[in-house]
Write an enzyme that holds these catalytic residues in place. Sequence first.
Site, PDB file in Angstrom:
ATOM      1  N   ASP A 146       0.847  -1.195   0.000  1.00  0.00           N
ATOM      2  CA  ASP A 146       0.000   0.000   0.000  1.00  0.00           C
ATOM      3  C   ASP A 146       0.886   1.250   0.000  1.00  0.00           C
ATOM      4  O   ASP A 146       1.903   1.311   0.689  1.00  0.00           O
ATOM      5  CB  ASP A 146      -0.915  -0.006   1.240  1.00  0.00           C
ATOM      6  CG  ASP A 146      -2.074   0.959   1.101  1.00  0.00           C
ATOM      7  OD1 ASP A 146      -3.224   0.492   1.022  1.00  0.00           O
ATOM      8  OD2 ASP A 146      -1.826   2.195   1.078  1.00  0.00           O
ATOM      9  N   VAL A 171     -11.173   2.782  -3.471  1.00  0.00           N
ATOM     10  CA  VAL A 171     -10.822   2.274  -4.810  1.00  0.00           C
ATOM     11  C   VAL A 171     -11.800   1.150  -5.137  1.00  0.00           C
ATOM     12  O   VAL A 171     -11.873   0.146  -4.408  1.00  0.00           O
ATOM     13  CB  VAL A 171      -9.366   1.759  -4.855  1.00  0.00           C
ATOM     14  CG1 VAL A 171      -9.052   1.214  -6.247  1.00  0.00           C
ATOM     15  CG2 VAL A 171      -8.379   2.865  -4.479  1.00  0.00           C
ATOM     16  N   HIS A 184     -10.291  -5.380  -3.163  1.00  0.00           N
ATOM     17  CA  HIS A 184      -8.943  -5.589  -2.628  1.00  0.00           C
ATOM     18  C   HIS A 184      -9.014  -5.994  -1.173  1.00  0.00           C
ATOM     19  O   HIS A 184      -9.890  -5.550  -0.427  1.00  0.00           O
ATOM     20  CB  HIS A 184      -8.081  -4.339  -2.792  1.00  0.00           C
ATOM     21  CG  HIS A 184      -8.719  -3.082  -2.288  1.00  0.00           C
ATOM     22  ND1 HIS A 184      -9.682  -2.394  -3.007  1.00  0.00           N
ATOM     23  CD2 HIS A 184      -8.551  -2.393  -1.136  1.00  0.00           C
ATOM     24  CE1 HIS A 184     -10.054  -1.336  -2.321  1.00  0.00           C
ATOM     25  NE2 HIS A 184      -9.397  -1.308  -1.175  1.00  0.00           N
TER      26      HIS A 184
HETATM   27  P1  AMP Z   1      -9.763   1.298   0.443  1.00  0.00           P
HETATM   28  O1  AMP Z   1      -9.850   2.595   1.214  1.00  0.00           O
HETATM   29  O2  AMP Z   1     -10.153   0.088   1.227  1.00  0.00           O
HETATM   30  O3  AMP Z   1     -10.464   1.397  -0.888  1.00  0.00           O
HETATM   31  O4  AMP Z   1      -8.210   1.090   0.153  1.00  0.00           O
HETATM   32  C1  AMP Z   1      -7.536   1.650  -0.921  1.00  0.00           C
HETATM   33  C2  AMP Z   1      -6.082   1.615  -0.579  1.00  0.00           C
HETATM   34  O5  AMP Z   1      -5.336   1.766  -1.766  1.00  0.00           O
HETATM   35  C3  AMP Z   1      -5.609   2.715   0.377  1.00  0.00           C
HETATM   36  O6  AMP Z   1      -5.043   2.122   1.532  1.00  0.00           O
HETATM   37  C4  AMP Z   1      -4.590   3.496  -0.443  1.00  0.00           C
HETATM   38  O7  AMP Z   1      -3.496   3.926   0.337  1.00  0.00           O
HETATM   39  C5  AMP Z   1      -4.165   2.468  -1.466  1.00  0.00           C
HETATM   40  N1  AMP Z   1      -3.660   2.981  -2.720  1.00  0.00           N
HETATM   41  C6  AMP Z   1      -4.232   3.920  -3.516  1.00  0.00           C
HETATM   42  N2  AMP Z   1      -3.498   4.097  -4.631  1.00  0.00           N
HETATM   43  C7  AMP Z   1      -2.450   3.231  -4.543  1.00  0.00           C
HETATM   44  C8  AMP Z   1      -1.349   2.947  -5.387  1.00  0.00           C
HETATM   45  N3  AMP Z   1      -1.161   3.567  -6.549  1.00  0.00           N
HETATM   46  N4  AMP Z   1      -0.446   2.018  -4.972  1.00  0.00           N
HETATM   47  C9  AMP Z   1      -0.624   1.376  -3.795  1.00  0.00           C
HETATM   48  N5  AMP Z   1      -1.664   1.605  -2.956  1.00  0.00           N
HETATM   49  C10 AMP Z   1      -2.555   2.525  -3.323  1.00  0.00           C
END
Ligand code: AMP
Length: 113
Positions: A31, A95, A99
Site C-alpha cells: 500500500d 478504490v 482488494h
Molecule cells: P480502500 O480505502 O479500502 O479502498 O483502500 C484503498 C487503498 O489503496 C488505500 O489504503 C490506499 O493507500 C491504497 N492505494 C491507492 N493508490 C495506490 C497505489 N497507486 N499504490 C498502492 N496503494 C494505493
Amino acid sequence: MPGETIFGKILKGEIPCDEVFSDDRCLVFRDLQPQAPVHLLVIPRKPIESLIAANREDSELLGHLLLVAAEVAQKEGLESWRTVINSGKDAGQTVFHLHLHVIGGRALTWPPG
Ligand code: AMP
C-alpha cells in the site's frame, strides 16, 4: 467501470507498484500509504468492484485471495495480521476494484474506527 480504477491501471502495467506476489488470478503489492509496518493489498485480476458486486461464481477466486493473503503475510514474517475488505463508501472503500488489505507488524486495536 472497475477496470478503469487505479488498480486496473496497475494490473495493466500503466502505473508502477511495489509488487510482492503475482499469479494468474491476483496481484499483491504494498500500500502506498501503509497503516502498519506491513500493509499489503491483494487484488484479483478480474475487475470486481467490491464484495457487493461479487457473486457465487467468484467463490473459488475469493477463497484463493484469502489463501494468498495468508501466504504473503507469513512470507513477510507475520504471525498475526488483520485482513480487511472495505465494501462500499461508508465502510471506507475508496478504490472500486476489490482488494484485501493485509495489515500487521504492530499491535492492532479493536474495534476499528
Ligand atoms: P480502500 O480505502 O479500502 O479502498 O483502500 C484503498 C487503498 O489503496 C488505500 O489504503 C490506499 O493507500 C491504497 N492505494 C491507492 N493508490 C495506490 C497505489 N497507486 N499504490 C498502492 N496503494 C494505493
